[in-house]
Design a protein around this motif. Structure first.
Motif, PDB file in Angstrom:
ATOM      1  N   TRP A 329       0.820  -1.203   0.000  1.00 16.10           N
ATOM      2  CA  TRP A 329       0.000   0.000   0.000  1.00 16.10           C
ATOM      3  C   TRP A 329       0.863   1.265   0.000  1.00 16.10           C
ATOM      4  CZ3 TRP A 329      -5.365  -0.124  -0.126  1.00 16.10           C
ATOM      5  CH2 TRP A 329      -5.968  -1.372   0.088  1.00 16.10           C
ATOM      6  N   TYR A 330       0.432   2.277  -0.748  1.00 18.99           N
ATOM      7  CA  TYR A 330       1.143   3.557  -0.739  1.00 18.99           C
ATOM      8  C   TYR A 330       0.150   4.699  -0.999  1.00 18.99           C
ATOM      9  CZ  TYR A 330       1.065   3.196  -5.876  1.00 18.99           C
ATOM     10  OH  TYR A 330       0.677   3.078  -7.187  1.00 18.99           O
ATOM     11  N   SER A 331       0.579   5.909  -0.670  1.00 14.85           N
ATOM     12  CA  SER A 331      -0.284   7.082  -0.758  1.00 14.85           C
ATOM     13  C   SER A 331      -0.115   7.789  -2.096  1.00 14.85           C
ATOM     14  CB  SER A 331       0.056   8.055   0.385  1.00 14.85           C
ATOM     15  OG  SER A 331      -0.701   9.241   0.269  1.00 14.85           O
ATOM     16  N   GLN A 332      -1.238   8.252  -2.670  1.00 11.54           N
ATOM     17  CA  GLN A 332      -1.233   9.028  -3.912  1.00 11.54           C
ATOM     18  C   GLN A 332      -1.808  10.415  -3.606  1.00 11.54           C
ATOM     19  OE1 GLN A 332      -3.665   6.118  -6.099  1.00 11.54           O
ATOM     20  NE2 GLN A 332      -1.905   5.659  -7.425  1.00 11.54           N
ATOM     21  N   GLN A 333      -0.934  11.329  -3.231  1.00 17.81           N
ATOM     22  CA  GLN A 333      -1.346  12.667  -2.788  1.00 17.81           C
ATOM     23  C   GLN A 333      -2.000  13.486  -3.896  1.00 17.81           C
ATOM     24  OE1 GLN A 333      -0.970  14.024   0.353  1.00 17.81           O
ATOM     25  NE2 GLN A 333      -0.142  12.096   1.161  1.00 17.81           N
ATOM     26  N   GLU A 334      -1.667  13.177  -5.145  1.00 15.77           N
ATOM     27  CA  GLU A 334      -2.152  13.987  -6.266  1.00 15.77           C
ATOM     28  C   GLU A 334      -3.669  13.913  -6.451  1.00 15.77           C
ATOM     29  OE1 GLU A 334      -0.688  10.012  -8.088  1.00 15.77           O
ATOM     30  OE2 GLU A 334      -0.154  11.374  -6.437  1.00 15.77           O
ATOM     31  N   TYR A 335      -4.338  13.007  -5.770  1.00 16.67           N
ATOM     32  CA  TYR A 335      -5.787  12.869  -5.921  1.00 16.67           C
ATOM     33  C   TYR A 335      -6.571  13.810  -5.000  1.00 16.67           C
ATOM     34  CZ  TYR A 335      -5.354   8.864  -9.014  1.00 16.67           C
ATOM     35  OH  TYR A 335      -5.073   8.067 -10.086  1.00 16.67           O
ATOM     36  N   ILE A 336      -5.876  14.438  -4.052  1.00 18.35           N
ATOM     37  CA  ILE A 336      -6.571  15.359  -3.146  1.00 18.35           C
ATOM     38  C   ILE A 336      -7.194  16.510  -3.944  1.00 18.35           C
ATOM     39  CG2 ILE A 336      -6.257  16.989  -1.231  1.00 18.35           C
ATOM     40  CD1 ILE A 336      -4.082  15.159  -0.150  1.00 18.35           C
ATOM     41  N   GLN A 337      -8.455  16.797  -3.659  1.00 17.74           N
ATOM     42  CA  GLN A 337      -9.277  17.851  -4.281  1.00 17.74           C
ATOM     43  C   GLN A 337      -9.779  17.508  -5.691  1.00 17.74           C
ATOM     44  OE1 GLN A 337     -10.837  20.743  -3.097  1.00 17.74           O
ATOM     45  NE2 GLN A 337     -10.289  19.582  -1.257  1.00 17.74           N
TER      46      GLN A 337
END
Length: 403
Positions: A329-337
């Motif tokens: 699992w990893y985070s995809q910050q670019e999806y915020i907003q």
């Protein structure tokens, strides 16, 4: 089979009738008229004769008109609530601007045939004429009570646009593509769109070429009201007893209903399972921030989900994506907003969750990014925010009643 043999031996041109059965009555509600030629004891289809571009239109029309005349002579003896489906190639229909054919029907009307029983199956895949004139003719026929059916999906025509223009009473769907595993998936997606359009324009779906039980089940599950094919009954020279398949169809429908009920129960149980699992984590971690909360849910649903995120009620994503890749699992910050309110049923489901205060398990759909068939479980978590959990295909496959 030589065309000249047919044209010089019209006595042996005969109509065959393939029964059409209804889901609601489980009985014969109509017959499609098919052209046959009797030759030396053999019965040969006239399909190739009518499809042969080398044969002049006037010869095709002569044979076709004879078939209609012979068929309607027999139809006069049928019960008056049985529909008669006549295949009409668009070019052949426009022969003589459509007037000779109409006059033939009107002659039978004078003898007691209600023209509301006539359904014209229009095939226009290779039509090179003026669609405006064709549409005008069909609307003219409608004034006499004649119904219109579009015969089949044809890649050479703008099929959906034509349905919108013609507003046919019946849309006929050929189930031949279901024989190919490669074509079946895309055909199912296309059919879903078609069934929605049929509902919008008030058209009835008729499934043809049903040759196996699973095709009948497919037709039943996808909103088919009418069915025909060799699995039910082959074309024949004579009409059949209307209730010949009533008990058999009742039995098949009972099987289909039982199977679908089990699937729906499985979906309900899965939604309850996810609801209880997530709700328990939410209750035990009321003060946790969303990123922390999602990490706790990941541990519980590691073998079930592959993506999680939080949106507000307007569809704006207020957390990053937590995505499961090959290395974990990893985070995809670019999806915020990013906003997802444009997705079908998104706002409808938000309102439903807000009012019911419980989660929803979505229909099956293809994920935009992975291309896999998935479901999404969404649940209200606090205030106006909602958690979305994308369920992996592997989990659905392992629990096959969820597929």
């Amino acid at each position: 089979m030589d065309a000249l043999d047919i044209l010089t031996d019209l006595e042996n041109v005969i109509p065959y009738f393939q029964p059409i059965f209804s889901a609601d009555e489980q009985r014969v509600i109509g017959y499609e008229v098919l052209g046959r030629y009797q030759s030396e004891g053999n019965i040969v289809s006239l399909g190739n004769f009518f499809l042969d571009d080398q044969i002049p239109e006037e010869y095709k029309y002569e044979v076709d008109l004879l078939l209609v005349q012979k068929a309607l002579e027999l139809v006069l003896k049928l019960e008056d609530d049985i529909s008669i489906f006549l295949n009409r190639d668009a070019d052949l229909l426009m022969y003589g601007h459509g007037e000779p054919f109409l006059q033939e029907l009107l002659a039978f009307e004078k003898r007691g045939l209600n023209l509301k029983r006539i359904v014209l199956e229009i095939s226009e895949g290779n039509y090179k004429g003026d669609f405006g004139q064709l549409d005008h003719l069909l609307q003219y026929y409608r004034t006499y009570g004649i119904k219109i059916a579009i015969a089949s999906i044809d890649s050479d025509t703008n099929y959906f646009e034509r349905i919108g223009q013609l507003n046919p009473e019946i849309i006929k769907i050929n189930l031949q593509p279901l024989k190919s595993n490669a074509a079946a998936a895309s055909f199912t997606d296309l059919l879903f769109s078609l069934s929605l359009l049929a509902r919008k324009v008030g058209a009835t779906l008729l499934f043809e070429n049903i040759e196996m039980s699973y095709q009948l089940q497919f037709a039943w599950k996808n909103g088919g009201r009418y069915y025909q094919g060799y699995y039910l009954h082959p074309p024949a020279e004579m009409f059949i007893e209307r209730d010949i398949l009533k008990e058999r169809l009742k039995g098949k429908f009972h099987e289909f209903i039982t199977y679908e009920k089990k699937k729906l129960e499985a979906l309900y149980s899965a939604a309850e399972y996810f609801q209880d699992k997530i709700q328990d984590i939410l209750v035990r971690n009321k003060k946790a921030k969303y990123e922390e909360l999602i990490s706790l849910i990941v541990k519980e649903m590691d073998q079930i989900a592959f993506r999680m995120y939080v949106c507000d009620e307007d569809g704006f994503q207020i957390s990053s994506n937590i995505f499961k890749g090959e290395s974990g699992w990893y985070s995809q910050q670019e999806y915020i907003q990013k906003n997802w309110s444009w997705r079908p049923y998104f706002l409808e489901n938000i309102i439903k969750m807000r009012n019911d205060r419980k989660g929803i398990l979505s229909d099956l759909y293809s994920d935009i990014e992975t291309g896999e068939t998935i479901r999404t479980f969404s649940i209200p978590i606090s205030g106006n925010d909602y958690l979305f959990i994308d369920i992996s295909y592997q989990y659905l496959f392992d629990n096959d009643q969820l597929l």
